[in-house]
Design a protein around this motif. Structure first.
Motif, PDB file in Angstrom:
ATOM      1  N   VAL A 163       7.217 -15.495   6.526  1.00 14.85           N
ATOM      2  CA  VAL A 163       7.512 -14.256   5.814  1.00 14.85           C
ATOM      3  C   VAL A 163       6.969 -13.124   6.671  1.00 14.85           C
ATOM      4  CG1 VAL A 163       7.122 -12.929   3.715  1.00 14.85           C
ATOM      5  CG2 VAL A 163       7.420 -15.421   3.576  1.00 14.85           C
TER       6      VAL A 163
ATOM      7  N   SER B 255      12.008 -13.246   4.701  1.00 14.68           N
ATOM      8  CA  SER B 255      11.728 -14.665   4.929  1.00 14.68           C
ATOM      9  C   SER B 255      12.732 -15.186   5.952  1.00 14.68           C
ATOM     10  CB  SER B 255      11.852 -15.435   3.619  1.00 14.68           C
ATOM     11  OG  SER B 255      11.593 -16.801   3.849  1.00 14.68           O
TER      12      SER B 255
ATOM     13  N   GLU C  73       6.553  -9.029   7.634  1.00 15.37           N
ATOM     14  CA  GLU C  73       6.468  -7.688   7.063  1.00 15.37           C
ATOM     15  C   GLU C  73       7.186  -6.704   7.969  1.00 15.37           C
ATOM     16  OE1 GLU C  73       2.769  -5.028   6.925  1.00 15.37           O
ATOM     17  OE2 GLU C  73       2.761  -6.081   5.004  1.00 15.37           O
TER      18      GLU C  73
ATOM     19  N   ASN D 140       9.180  -7.437   2.871  1.00 21.27           N
ATOM     20  CA  ASN D 140       9.046  -8.738   3.514  1.00 21.27           C
ATOM     21  C   ASN D 140      10.414  -9.390   3.686  1.00 21.27           C
ATOM     22  OD1 ASN D 140       6.193  -8.744   3.645  1.00 21.27           O
ATOM     23  ND2 ASN D 140       6.094  -9.331   1.502  1.00 21.27           N
TER      24      ASN D 140
END
Length: 181
Positions: A87, A31, A89, A29
């Motif tokens: 966030v 951010s 992926e 992930n």
């Protein structure tokens, strides 16, 4: 199984080497902040309808937002006083591509061009600028709106009993959606 073998004819041990490569697709992930500002400004510009789409949706002129699948739409929001934090992926393929889209600009501003960026499987962020991918070192994707400007030309005509040079008063009212601005 044995880590080495014995060669009886030569009377010495030979090492057996086993090369194994395991590829694992792992998700990670990142951010990121998504900022909306006015050209020349530093403060967030509220009121823009924005969305983040997974994949390349093309340019403003060629995109078809109505036919996007729910899997393609990562998030939709209206810009406010602070950047939007998401966030994201990545890591299932070498690059995961995203596009930031402005569906509607705030009143008085032009709609900005889409911003395409990607995150590599190692977490490196690159933005598509000037026809090529360029690594960026910040975690904020910033979209900038230009003020909507234009020219209004008014031509005064004389008709009836008026003579050129007579005092005539004109009043103009600017309206948007029937409301005086």
């Amino acid at each position: 199984f044995p880590s080495s073998t014995f060669n009886a004819l030569k009377g010495h041990r030979e090492s057996a080497v086993l090369n194994t490569q395991i590829l694992i697709n792992k998700r990670a992930n990142a951010s990121l902040n998504f900022s909306k500002i006015a050209e020349g400004g530093t403060e967030e510009l509220p009121g823009a309808e924005l969305m983040l789409v997974k994949g390349n949706v093309g340019s403003r002129e060629s995109m078809d937002l109505e036919n996007l699948s729910q899997e393609q739409i990562v998030e939709q929001w209206t810009s406010g006083k602070n950047p939007k934090e998401l966030v994201l992926e990545y890591g299932l393929s070498q690059y995961t591509v995203f596009t930031m889209v402005e569906k509607q600009a705030p009143d008085g501003y032009r709609t900005a061009e889409n911003i395409m960026f990607r995150i590599s499987d190692r977490g490196i962020i690159e933005k598509y600028l000037y026809g090529r991918w360029q690594q960026i070192n910040e975690t904020t994707i910033q979209m900038i709106d230009q003020k909507a400007t234009g020219n209004l030309t008014v031509t005064k005509g004389v008709s009836g009993d008026k003579k050129p040079g007579d005092e005539t008063e004109f009043t103009f009212t600017l309206k948007k959606n029937g409301q005086t601005c």
